[in-house]
Design a protein around this motif. Structure first.
Motif, mmCIF file in Angstrom:
data_model
loop_
_atom_site.group_PDB
_atom_site.id
_atom_site.type_symbol
_atom_site.label_atom_id
_atom_site.label_comp_id
_atom_site.label_asym_id
_atom_site.label_seq_id
_atom_site.Cartn_x
_atom_site.Cartn_y
_atom_site.Cartn_z
ATOM 1 N N MET A 138 -24.916 6.468 -31.850
ATOM 2 C CA MET A 138 -25.670 5.216 -31.821
ATOM 3 C C MET A 138 -27.152 5.480 -31.555
ATOM 4 N N TRP B 191 -27.388 10.518 -40.461
ATOM 5 C CA TRP B 191 -28.008 9.329 -39.864
ATOM 6 C C TRP B 191 -28.537 8.445 -40.984
ATOM 7 N N ALA C 103 -20.812 -1.998 -33.845
ATOM 8 C CA ALA C 103 -20.754 -0.590 -33.468
ATOM 9 C C ALA C 103 -19.350 -0.205 -33.024
ATOM 10 N N LEU D 88 -18.923 7.635 -34.227
ATOM 11 C CA LEU D 88 -20.224 6.967 -34.253
ATOM 12 C C LEU D 88 -21.212 7.603 -33.279
ATOM 13 N N VAL E 167 -30.808 1.537 -35.246
ATOM 14 C CA VAL E 167 -30.688 0.087 -35.190
ATOM 15 C C VAL E 167 -31.926 -0.458 -34.477
ATOM 16 N N GLU F 118 -32.245 1.895 -40.997
ATOM 17 C CA GLU F 118 -32.269 0.441 -41.218
ATOM 18 C C GLU F 118 -33.688 -0.002 -41.571
ATOM 19 N N THR G 124 -26.472 5.878 -36.598
ATOM 20 C CA THR G 124 -27.436 4.835 -36.940
ATOM 21 C C THR G 124 -28.818 5.386 -36.623
ATOM 22 N N LEU H 250 -22.107 2.599 -42.766
ATOM 23 C CA LEU H 250 -21.338 3.633 -42.074
ATOM 24 C C LEU H 250 -19.842 3.358 -42.129
ATOM 25 N N ASN I 294 -28.188 -3.234 -42.959
ATOM 26 C CA ASN I 294 -27.197 -3.153 -41.892
ATOM 27 C C ASN I 294 -26.542 -1.775 -41.934
ATOM 28 N N THR I 295 -26.884 -0.923 -40.993
ATOM 29 C CA THR I 295 -26.359 0.443 -40.998
ATOM 30 C C THR I 295 -24.859 0.473 -40.751
ATOM 31 N N PHE I 296 -24.335 -0.486 -39.992
ATOM 32 C CA PHE I 296 -22.899 -0.464 -39.673
ATOM 33 C C PHE I 296 -22.049 -0.698 -40.924
#
Length: 352
Positions: free
Chosen positions: A103, A40, A90, A101, A76, A43, A73, A59, A54-56
């Motif tokens: 979330m 994980w 996402a 993923l 987020v 952010e 994440t 990742l 920006n975690t996306f």
């Protein structure tokens, strides 16, 4: 029990951001090699306390470097984002990772972040709920025309790309207060339990979640509740105790527990609306004694002790342990490799 890691990407004094990224990416690749189920990424904005805005994006990078490990994440902060962008990004990461993923979402709490984005912290829960509804709709409906108090699509839209996982990537809601646990349990949304709460409180949170879910007719079969804990295992209890003291001496609490981190309404100087449960946790400096951490907060000790603590957490009703192996302590990479390898070899097999 599944095992995942929490990676804050905290920047310590003297480090460049690139050095933080290189360190954490190496750890992520090692976690895949060692058989961890997931990781994980946190952010944060405008501070050294986490340098992933920006975690996306991060990742997506890890998706190209790994093949199996789940990518989470953690979390987020929905009120700081346009929910259409969140749904799109996402979905893209889910596609690029072949459906890996996880979330994690939350309303956030740090006053410096909300003030810097020009968002009223007192609106955080309303914004979060509205954004979450909008994201789920975009993931699951062919066409969406959404108009809420804070967010809207304007026109009817169809999301492109769409997530690989159906009906959507697994959702996990960060939960600190009992109110939050009950609110999302009623919807069947699993929680990420408060990492700063003692064992008895996360036990109560899991109990409340399951009771509320049953009362609302939610089928909880296969639902994954995540417990986040500081984790450390050493060959002996004595060494674990000594290492804990060493880690604590290197931990600058003022960099984390301060007014910037507290959910304070800048207009009133008081705790923001909806955050009353937090009281002044962050303004007290986060001080906890070694015995409290040892007995009530951290998963720590020799392999036998750690295995028994994890079994206790499983008995609470959690099925995924998010392990924080020292995100706020400057652990040299060689030492961190040893810590992870030892945990994977001496603890994880007891749950396979």
């Amino acid at each position: 029990m599944k095992f995942s890691t929490f990676q804050l990407f905290h920047r310590f004094e003297g480090q460049t951001v690139r050095e933080v990224y290189d360190y954490q990416i190496e750890i992520a690749e090692l976690c895949e090699e060692l058989g961890f189920d997931g990781l994980w990424v946190a952010e944060h904005h405008f501070r050294d306390y986490g340098v992933v805005p920006n975690t996306f994006t991060l990742l997506a990078n890890l998706a190209a470097r790994t093949e199996r490990i789940r990518l989470g994440t953690g979390i987020v902060v929905l009120p700081l984002h346009n929910p259409v962008h969140v749904a799109e990004e996402a979905a893209m990461v889910d596609l690029l990772s072949d459906g890996r993923l996880e979330m994690g979402v939350g309303r956030g709490y740090q006053s410096v972040e909300f003030e810097s984005f020009g968002v009223d912290l007192g609106e955080a829960r309303e914004r979060f709920n509205e954004a979450l509804d909008m994201i789920i709709a975009l993931w699951t409906q062919d066409e969406v025309h959404f108009q809420g108090k804070y967010y809207g699509t304007g026109n009817a839209v169809s999301l492109t790309p769409r997530p690989v996982q159906r009906p959507h990537p697994p959702l996990h809601v960060a939960a600190v207060s009992p109110e939050t646990v009950e609110l999302y349990a009623a919807r069947g949304l699993p929680i990420l339990a408060d990492p700063a709460a003692p064992f008895k409180k996360i036990a109560k949170a899991a109990e409340t979640w399951h009771a509320t879910a049953r009362a609302n007719g939610v089928d909880a079969e296969g639902v994954e509740l995540v417990a986040s804990r500081s984790v450390y295992v050493a060959p002996t209890v004595e060494q674990a105790r000594a290492d804990q003291a060493r880690f604590e001496s290197s931990f600058d609490r003022s960099r984390i527990f301060n007014r910037q981190s507290a959910p304070i309404d800048s207009r009133t100087g008081e705790v923001a609306k909806g955050f009353e449960y937090w009281q002044d946790r962050y303004l007290k400096g986060g001080e906890v004694g070694a015995d409290f951490r040892w007995e009530q907060l951290e998963v720590i000790g020799d392999p036998d002790r750690v295995i028994n603590q994890i079994k206790m957490i499983a008995d609470f009703g959690f099925t995924n342990l998010m392990c924080d192996f020292g995100s706020t302590r400057p652990v040299p990479i060689e030492e961190m490799r040893k810590v992870l390898r030892f945990f994977a070899a001496e603890v994880m097999p007891a749950f396979r």
